[in-house]
Scaffold this active site. Structure first.
Site: not given
Length: 136
Positions: A26-27
């Site tokens: 996840d960013t």
């Protein structure tokens, strides 16, 4: 948490493949210790772009790997950080960018691989850490 949930679901649900490895990532975009999530609407996208304009921010991607090794479940992970500096963005350009729909579904309201590449003055770190892409 995403990787753990998928790994456990694959172990418990006979209709799913038995996964020996699951990789979750996840960013997030962070500026001044605030996480800039995906925009809720046009006003939210505008507020984020105004905040990013002419400023430096960080893009963090966390990766979590869960795998089986000799019937034992193991986990590892890491976080990558890239610093990004935006040029000043005028209001007309922001409005046109938002109208294109490109900011939606992207942390910080931008995807560096698209039109928003024009906003980037420089990056320090891995470009591919910033690229928004969908993997299956």
């Amino acid at each position: 948490m995403k990787a753990r949930e998928v790994f456990e679901r694959c172990q418990d649900d006979a209709t799913l493949p038995d996964a020996d490895i699951v990789i979750g990532a996840d960013t997030v975009v962070v500026m001044d210790n605030d996480v800039l999530e995906k925009p809720r609407d046009e006003a939210h996208a505008l507020a984020m772009l105004q905040r990013l304009s002419g400023q430096t921010h960080q893009v963090f991607t966390g990766v979590h790997i869960i795998y089986k090794s000799d019937s034992e479940v193991k986990q590892t992970g890491f976080v990558e950080c890239t610093r990004v500096k935006f040029s000043e963005i005028d209001s007309d350009t922001m409005a046109a960018y938002i109208a294109s729909g490109e900011p939606f579904g992207k942390a910080g309201s931008y995807g560096i691989q698209g039109t928003a590449s024009l906003f980037v003055e420089w990056i320090h770190g891995d470009y591919w850490n910033v690229v928004c892409r969908w993997l299956t």
